[in-house]
Design an enzyme around this catalytic site. Structure first.
Site, PDB file in Angstrom:
ATOM      1  N   HIS A 143     -20.677  28.643 -35.015  1.00 51.35           N
ATOM      2  CA  HIS A 143     -21.246  28.644 -33.770  1.00 51.35           C
ATOM      3  C   HIS A 143     -20.338  29.626 -32.706  1.00 51.35           C
ATOM      4  O   HIS A 143     -19.504  29.051 -32.050  1.00 51.35           O
ATOM      5  CB  HIS A 143     -21.345  27.482 -33.281  1.00 51.35           C
ATOM      6  CG  HIS A 143     -22.481  26.561 -33.688  1.00 51.35           C
ATOM      7  ND1 HIS A 143     -22.923  25.237 -33.197  1.00 51.35           N
ATOM      8  CD2 HIS A 143     -23.084  26.718 -35.028  1.00 51.35           C
ATOM      9  CE1 HIS A 143     -23.808  24.783 -33.933  1.00 51.35           C
ATOM     10  NE2 HIS A 143     -23.994  25.512 -35.260  1.00 51.35           N
ATOM     11  N   GLU A 237     -33.788  26.344 -27.850  1.00 48.93           N
ATOM     12  CA  GLU A 237     -34.443  26.741 -26.458  1.00 48.93           C
ATOM     13  C   GLU A 237     -34.553  28.065 -26.206  1.00 48.93           C
ATOM     14  O   GLU A 237     -33.730  28.800 -26.362  1.00 48.93           O
ATOM     15  CB  GLU A 237     -32.950  26.087 -25.541  1.00 48.93           C
ATOM     16  CG  GLU A 237     -33.251  24.452 -25.849  1.00 48.93           C
ATOM     17  CD  GLU A 237     -32.090  23.953 -24.975  1.00 48.93           C
ATOM     18  OE1 GLU A 237     -32.002  22.518 -24.662  1.00 48.93           O
ATOM     19  OE2 GLU A 237     -31.266  24.646 -23.996  1.00 48.93           O
ATOM     20  N   TYR A 247     -26.556  23.723 -18.794  1.00 49.15           N
ATOM     21  CA  TYR A 247     -27.567  23.538 -19.411  1.00 49.15           C
ATOM     22  C   TYR A 247     -27.756  22.219 -20.272  1.00 49.15           C
ATOM     23  O   TYR A 247     -28.841  22.442 -21.206  1.00 49.15           O
ATOM     24  CB  TYR A 247     -27.877  24.898 -20.154  1.00 49.15           C
ATOM     25  CG  TYR A 247     -28.354  25.952 -19.226  1.00 49.15           C
ATOM     26  CD1 TYR A 247     -29.745  26.260 -19.029  1.00 49.15           C
ATOM     27  CD2 TYR A 247     -27.322  26.665 -18.499  1.00 49.15           C
ATOM     28  CE1 TYR A 247     -30.102  27.142 -18.291  1.00 49.15           C
ATOM     29  CE2 TYR A 247     -27.942  27.586 -17.540  1.00 49.15           C
ATOM     30  CZ  TYR A 247     -29.152  27.868 -17.283  1.00 49.15           C
ATOM     31  OH  TYR A 247     -29.576  28.685 -16.328  1.00 49.15           O
ATOM     32  N   TYR A 258     -28.249  16.424 -37.942  1.00 45.03           N
ATOM     33  CA  TYR A 258     -28.993  16.843 -39.155  1.00 45.03           C
ATOM     34  C   TYR A 258     -29.014  15.602 -40.058  1.00 45.03           C
ATOM     35  O   TYR A 258     -29.740  15.679 -40.960  1.00 45.03           O
ATOM     36  CB  TYR A 258     -27.847  17.921 -39.607  1.00 45.03           C
ATOM     37  CG  TYR A 258     -27.892  19.177 -39.003  1.00 45.03           C
ATOM     38  CD1 TYR A 258     -28.957  19.996 -39.228  1.00 45.03           C
ATOM     39  CD2 TYR A 258     -26.712  19.656 -38.266  1.00 45.03           C
ATOM     40  CE1 TYR A 258     -29.238  21.162 -38.309  1.00 45.03           C
ATOM     41  CE2 TYR A 258     -26.773  20.613 -37.537  1.00 45.03           C
ATOM     42  CZ  TYR A 258     -27.982  21.533 -37.417  1.00 45.03           C
ATOM     43  OH  TYR A 258     -27.971  22.720 -36.709  1.00 45.03           O
TER      44      TYR A 258
END
Length: 370
Positions: A143, A237, A247, A258
């Protein structure tokens, strides 16, 4: 608070069944790329392509991949999600010959997302300069975000990720984890950034509460900035960006972990911005373009979101903040699609996420190309 448009499985199937507005032909230009990630078209028609494995490649105007990668590219840390990411020409490239590159940097114990600029000299880069490094560094290889774009005021914005294991830090504007940052072209901090002068926030921060921003588009016609980001299991999103906004990740999401554990009971909370569009089940959005070309008149003004897990590009049409139409495209390729790009020629280009990665050109059906 923005209205969220959520897609159920049945709705997704209905979207997939809708007829295409435009007929197209796909042509593989190259199938010799190694996990291509980003691309940019040079003014002379050559194409720059980043490979996640760390190389910056050129495809010439005949569609041939130049054998030798461009020299003197910043060294990327390549592991997991890490590697070389996006490439963009500076808005004044015609005068400056400057390009920008994003990439993972550091080590497994201390990695970040970096942004560099350099002078493009054909087969090499000169005056390479790192202008931003996300802070703090984190352990792991997941990420990083890495997509960036330029705004009309000669600043740039870059999306970052939450490092997977650091998701709670996405609610902490003091660091860059799970944020979008805004910089001047030399990496300095714009004086009108939303958190400048506040002791509890990083001055580079433009917005926060993101999981892993993978697509970013600025529309100069509306002066609006849009991003897409990976949710966990569901909850991907499409967001309309606002300076200083939160957000919500991980306090609000339409996805689950998961292992199917619930991350949060909330999909909306006061003071947090909900997405324009949410995909559940997850499509794994990976890139995005806003089509303003002339080749496909029926698609003009639509967003195209590339998807890894769903192996497609999702066409999205907005009316203001409302999603009014969607369509699944390029599913017949059966490829994980890393990026979708609008060329200066008005055609769409796709990069596929594989070791023998492909650059694919999309043209109107019936057009002849050598």
């Amino acid at each position: 608070m923005l209205q969220t448009f959520r897609i159920s499985l049945m709705a997704a199937l209905l979207v997939s069944a809708s007829p295409a507005l435009a007929e197209y032909t796909t042509t593989v230009i190259s199938d010799e790329l190694e996990y291509p990630w980003g691309m940019e078209m040079l003014p002379d028609g050559r194409i720059l392509v980043t490979e996640q494995t760390g190389a910056l490649r050129i495809i010439n105007t005949e569609g041939e991949l130049v054998e030798e990668p461009i020299a003197n590219v910043p060294e990327a840390w390549v592991e997991g999600h890490g590697g070389l990411f996006d490439v963009k020409l500076a808005p004044d490239f015609a005068d400056s010959n400057r390009i920008y590159l994003s990439y993972a940097c550091g080590t497994r114990k201390n990695s970040s997302t970096c942004l560099a600029r350099a002078l493009f000299a054909g087969d090499t880069l000169n005056e390479v300069e790192e202008i931003f490094r996300s802070s703090p560094g984190r352990e792991g290889s997941a990420h990083y975000g890495g997509r960036f774009t330029f705004l009309a005021d000669n600043t740039l914005v870059m999306g970052l990720g939450d490092g997977f294991d650091y998701r709670e830090q996405a609610q902490n504007p003091e660091n860059h984890i799970g944020s979008v940052v805004r910089l001047n072209m030399d990496g300095s901090i714009p004086a009108n950034n939303p958190f400048v002068g506040l002791s509890h926030a990083a001055p580079e921060t433009y917005s926060y509460g993101h999981r892993n921003v993978q697509g970013i588009v600025y529309d100069p016609q509306s002066d609006r900035l849009y991003t897409n980001e990976h949710g966990p299991k569901g909850g991907d999103e499409l967001n309309l960006m606002r300076a200083g906004a939160n957000y919500g990740w991980p306090l609000i999401t339409g996805g689950v972990d998961y292992n199917n554990a619930r991350i949060t009971p909330y999909q909306q909370l006061p003071g947090m911005t909900s997405p324009l569009l949410e995909w559940t089940p997850s499509i794994a959005p990976s890139g995005m373009t806003l089509y303003r070309g002339d080749a496909f008149g029926d698609w003009r003004g639509d967003f195209f979101v590339s998807a890894l897990a769903a192996k497609k590009v999702q066409r999205v049409r907005l009316a203001g903040n409302r999603v009014i139409e969607q369509e699944d495209l390029f599913t017949e390729l059966d490829r994980r699609i890393r990026y979708v790009y609008t060329g200066a020629d008005g055609y769409l280009y796709l990069l596929t996420d594989q070791q023998n990665g492909e650059l694919i050109r999309v043209t109107p059906k019936g057009e002849h190309h050598e």
